[in-house]
Write a protein that holds these residues in place. Structure first.
Motif, PDB file in Angstrom:
ATOM      1  N   ARG A  96       0.838  -1.205   0.000  1.00 60.32           N
ATOM      2  CA  ARG A  96       0.000   0.000   0.000  1.00 60.32           C
ATOM      3  C   ARG A  96       0.870   1.251   0.000  1.00 60.32           C
ATOM      4  O   ARG A  96       0.627   2.184  -0.771  1.00 60.32           O
ATOM      5  CB  ARG A  96      -0.921  -0.017   1.229  1.00 60.32           C
ATOM      6  CG  ARG A  96      -2.025   1.042   1.204  1.00 60.32           C
ATOM      7  CD  ARG A  96      -2.852   1.001   2.481  1.00 60.32           C
ATOM      8  NE  ARG A  96      -2.056   1.284   3.661  1.00 60.32           N
ATOM      9  CZ  ARG A  96      -1.720   2.502   4.060  1.00 60.32           C
ATOM     10  NH1 ARG A  96      -2.090   3.557   3.390  1.00 60.32           N
ATOM     11  NH2 ARG A  96      -0.992   2.668   5.149  1.00 60.32           N
ATOM     12  N   ARG A  97       1.907   1.258   0.859  1.00 58.94           N
ATOM     13  CA  ARG A  97       2.815   2.415   0.916  1.00 58.94           C
ATOM     14  C   ARG A  97       3.509   2.620  -0.422  1.00 58.94           C
ATOM     15  O   ARG A  97       3.647   3.744  -0.881  1.00 58.94           O
ATOM     16  CB  ARG A  97       3.850   2.216   2.029  1.00 58.94           C
ATOM     17  CG  ARG A  97       3.308   2.528   3.415  1.00 58.94           C
ATOM     18  CD  ARG A  97       4.432   2.702   4.435  1.00 58.94           C
ATOM     19  NE  ARG A  97       5.231   1.492   4.573  1.00 58.94           N
ATOM     20  CZ  ARG A  97       4.961   0.498   5.409  1.00 58.94           C
ATOM     21  NH1 ARG A  97       3.906   0.567   6.189  1.00 58.94           N
ATOM     22  NH2 ARG A  97       5.735  -0.559   5.477  1.00 58.94           N
ATOM     23  N   GLU A  98       3.944   1.480  -1.022  1.00 54.75           N
ATOM     24  CA  GLU A  98       4.620   1.539  -2.322  1.00 54.75           C
ATOM     25  C   GLU A  98       3.694   2.156  -3.373  1.00 54.75           C
ATOM     26  O   GLU A  98       4.106   3.026  -4.139  1.00 54.75           O
ATOM     27  CB  GLU A  98       5.061   0.138  -2.752  1.00 54.75           C
ATOM     28  CG  GLU A  98       5.760   0.053  -4.078  1.00 54.75           C
ATOM     29  CD  GLU A  98       7.092   0.782  -4.117  1.00 54.75           C
ATOM     30  OE1 GLU A  98       7.506   1.132  -5.231  1.00 54.75           O
ATOM     31  OE2 GLU A  98       7.712   0.999  -3.059  1.00 54.75           O
ATOM     32  N   MET A  99       2.418   1.696  -3.382  1.00 59.07           N
ATOM     33  CA  MET A  99       1.448   2.228  -4.351  1.00 59.07           C
ATOM     34  C   MET A  99       1.224   3.717  -4.119  1.00 59.07           C
ATOM     35  O   MET A  99       1.187   4.508  -5.073  1.00 59.07           O
ATOM     36  CB  MET A  99       0.114   1.469  -4.258  1.00 59.07           C
ATOM     37  CG  MET A  99       0.170   0.089  -4.891  1.00 59.07           C
ATOM     38  SD  MET A  99      -1.315  -0.878  -4.625  1.00 59.07           S
ATOM     39  CE  MET A  99      -2.511   0.095  -5.533  1.00 59.07           C
ATOM     40  N   LEU A 100       1.099   4.107  -2.839  1.00 63.30           N
ATOM     41  CA  LEU A 100       0.922   5.530  -2.513  1.00 63.30           C
ATOM     42  C   LEU A 100       2.118   6.345  -2.999  1.00 63.30           C
ATOM     43  O   LEU A 100       1.958   7.406  -3.607  1.00 63.30           O
ATOM     44  CB  LEU A 100       0.756   5.722  -0.999  1.00 63.30           C
ATOM     45  CG  LEU A 100      -0.641   5.502  -0.443  1.00 63.30           C
ATOM     46  CD1 LEU A 100      -0.616   5.551   1.070  1.00 63.30           C
ATOM     47  CD2 LEU A 100      -1.611   6.544  -0.983  1.00 63.30           C
ATOM     48  N   ARG A 101       3.309   5.814  -2.747  1.00 68.04           N
ATOM     49  CA  ARG A 101       4.536   6.517  -3.149  1.00 68.04           C
ATOM     50  C   ARG A 101       4.564   6.671  -4.669  1.00 68.04           C
ATOM     51  O   ARG A 101       4.853   7.765  -5.181  1.00 68.04           O
ATOM     52  CB  ARG A 101       5.761   5.738  -2.662  1.00 68.04           C
ATOM     53  CG  ARG A 101       7.087   6.495  -2.803  1.00 68.04           C
ATOM     54  CD  ARG A 101       8.256   5.679  -2.262  1.00 68.04           C
ATOM     55  NE  ARG A 101       8.412   4.384  -2.916  1.00 68.04           N
ATOM     56  CZ  ARG A 101       8.900   4.218  -4.156  1.00 68.04           C
ATOM     57  NH1 ARG A 101       9.252   5.250  -4.880  1.00 68.04           N
ATOM     58  NH2 ARG A 101       8.995   3.005  -4.675  1.00 68.04           N
ATOM     59  N   GLU A 102       4.224   5.567  -5.367  1.00 64.63           N
ATOM     60  CA  GLU A 102       4.209   5.629  -6.833  1.00 64.63           C
ATOM     61  C   GLU A 102       3.183   6.644  -7.313  1.00 64.63           C
ATOM     62  O   GLU A 102       3.453   7.411  -8.247  1.00 64.63           O
ATOM     63  CB  GLU A 102       3.894   4.239  -7.420  1.00 64.63           C
ATOM     64  CG  GLU A 102       5.048   3.277  -7.338  1.00 64.63           C
ATOM     65  CD  GLU A 102       4.680   1.874  -7.811  1.00 64.63           C
ATOM     66  OE1 GLU A 102       3.529   1.661  -8.252  1.00 64.63           O
ATOM     67  OE2 GLU A 102       5.564   0.994  -7.735  1.00 64.63           O
ATOM     68  N   ALA A 106       3.975   9.875  -9.478  1.00 66.13           N
ATOM     69  CA  ALA A 106       3.313  10.111 -10.768  1.00 66.13           C
ATOM     70  C   ALA A 106       2.670  11.496 -10.777  1.00 66.13           C
ATOM     71  O   ALA A 106       2.797  12.243 -11.765  1.00 66.13           O
ATOM     72  CB  ALA A 106       2.269   9.027 -11.023  1.00 66.13           C
ATOM     73  N   ARG A 107       1.996  11.856  -9.674  1.00 71.90           N
ATOM     74  CA  ARG A 107       1.357  13.178  -9.575  1.00 71.90           C
ATOM     75  C   ARG A 107       2.412  14.266  -9.687  1.00 71.90           C
ATOM     76  O   ARG A 107       2.236  15.251 -10.406  1.00 71.90           O
ATOM     77  CB  ARG A 107       0.596  13.289  -8.252  1.00 71.90           C
ATOM     78  CG  ARG A 107      -0.409  14.438  -8.283  1.00 71.90           C
ATOM     79  CD  ARG A 107      -1.250  14.572  -7.028  1.00 71.90           C
ATOM     80  NE  ARG A 107      -1.589  13.297  -6.419  1.00 71.90           N
ATOM     81  CZ  ARG A 107      -1.506  13.074  -5.114  1.00 71.90           C
ATOM     82  NH1 ARG A 107      -1.086  13.998  -4.282  1.00 71.90           N
ATOM     83  NH2 ARG A 107      -1.833  11.893  -4.626  1.00 71.90           N
ATOM     84  N   ASN A 108       3.524  14.065  -8.935  1.00 73.78           N
ATOM     85  CA  ASN A 108       4.597  15.059  -8.981  1.00 73.78           C
ATOM     86  C   ASN A 108       5.159  15.188 -10.396  1.00 73.78           C
ATOM     87  O   ASN A 108       5.438  16.293 -10.864  1.00 73.78           O
ATOM     88  CB  ASN A 108       5.722  14.696  -8.006  1.00 73.78           C
ATOM     89  CG  ASN A 108       5.289  14.900  -6.562  1.00 73.78           C
ATOM     90  OD1 ASN A 108       4.290  15.577  -6.290  1.00 73.78           O
ATOM     91  ND2 ASN A 108       6.023  14.320  -5.635  1.00 73.78           N
ATOM     92  N   ARG A 109       5.322  14.038 -11.070  1.00 73.66           N
ATOM     93  CA  ARG A 109       5.830  14.045 -12.450  1.00 73.66           C
ATOM     94  C   ARG A 109       4.888  14.821 -13.368  1.00 73.66           C
ATOM     95  O   ARG A 109       5.310  15.670 -14.150  1.00 73.66           O
ATOM     96  CB  ARG A 109       5.981  12.600 -12.951  1.00 73.66           C
ATOM     97  CG  ARG A 109       7.345  12.286 -13.517  1.00 73.66           C
ATOM     98  CD  ARG A 109       7.464  10.929 -14.209  1.00 73.66           C
ATOM     99  NE  ARG A 109       6.438   9.926 -13.972  1.00 73.66           N
ATOM    100  CZ  ARG A 109       6.476   9.013 -13.004  1.00 73.66           C
ATOM    101  NH1 ARG A 109       7.499   8.971 -12.180  1.00 73.66           N
ATOM    102  NH2 ARG A 109       5.507   8.134 -12.878  1.00 73.66           N
ATOM    103  N   MET A 110       3.574  14.538 -13.213  1.00 71.78           N
ATOM    104  CA  MET A 110       2.564  15.221 -14.030  1.00 71.78           C
ATOM    105  C   MET A 110       2.596  16.723 -13.754  1.00 71.78           C
ATOM    106  O   MET A 110       2.567  17.547 -14.689  1.00 71.78           O
ATOM    107  CB  MET A 110       1.158  14.665 -13.732  1.00 71.78           C
ATOM    108  CG  MET A 110       0.932  13.246 -14.197  1.00 71.78           C
ATOM    109  SD  MET A 110       0.836  13.114 -15.964  1.00 71.78           S
ATOM    110  CE  MET A 110      -0.803  13.750 -16.245  1.00 71.78           C
ATOM    111  N   ASP A 111       2.662  17.074 -12.447  1.00 78.80           N
ATOM    112  CA  ASP A 111       2.720  18.491 -12.083  1.00 78.80           C
ATOM    113  C   ASP A 111       3.950  19.140 -12.687  1.00 78.80           C
ATOM    114  O   ASP A 111       3.872  20.259 -13.224  1.00 78.80           O
ATOM    115  CB  ASP A 111       2.728  18.654 -10.555  1.00 78.80           C
ATOM    116  CG  ASP A 111       1.372  18.310  -9.932  1.00 78.80           C
ATOM    117  OD1 ASP A 111       0.407  18.146 -10.709  1.00 78.80           O
ATOM    118  OD2 ASP A 111       1.305  18.208  -8.691  1.00 78.80           O
TER     119      ASP A 111
END
Length: 146
Positions: A96-102, A106-111
């Motif tokens: 779950r933590r790994e998925m959250l981190r990913e 991804a959000r940061n990359r998109m931003d």
């Protein structure tokens, strides 16, 4: 004759006394034998009871030990299950933590991509505005020369 009769009577008395004595001795021996037999049988009965008791005790003890062993095994199995469950929970948490981190990455990359796109657009708009301004200045120059 009287003498002989007396002798015969004494002899008969002695024989009778001896017979009675022998019969009494025989009776005493028989009673002694019966008492011994009775004692022997009582001893055998007691031994049999003792054996039965010991056997029952051993069976009971074996049952108790088996139940104890079963309880210990159940406790050990429960502990193993608990450990497995904890391991599974930890694994799920890590996933779950790994998925959250990913997701965050991804959000940061998109931003970051959006910001870069905005910056590029802004830069293009600046260039376009500068070019328009320069073109306007170029168009205005000939009229200034007149």
């Amino acid at each position: 004759a009287k003498q002989a009769d007396l002798k015969q009577r004494l002899k008969n008395q002695r024989e009778k006394a001896a017979a009675v004595k022998a019969w009494r001795e025989e009776k005493r021996q028989k009673e002694l034998q019966e008492a011994k037999e009775k004692q022997r049988k009582a001893k055998l009965r007691a031994q049999k009871k003792a054996r039965a008791f010991l056997q029952e005790h051993a069976v009971r003890k074996a049952d108790i030990m088996a139940k104890k062993k079963q309880k210990e095994e159940a406790a050990a199995n429960e502990e193993i299950q608990k450990q497995r469950a904890q391991k599974a929970i930890k694994k799920a948490e890590a996933k779950r933590r790994e998925m959250l981190r990913e997701r965050v990455e991804a959000r940061n990359r998109m931003d970051a991509e959006k910001r870069a796109e905005r910056a590029r657009r802004k830069e293009q708009e600046k260039d376009a505005a500068r070019l328009r301004y320069e073109a306007m200045v170029e168009q205005a120059k000939p009229s200034l020369k007149v």
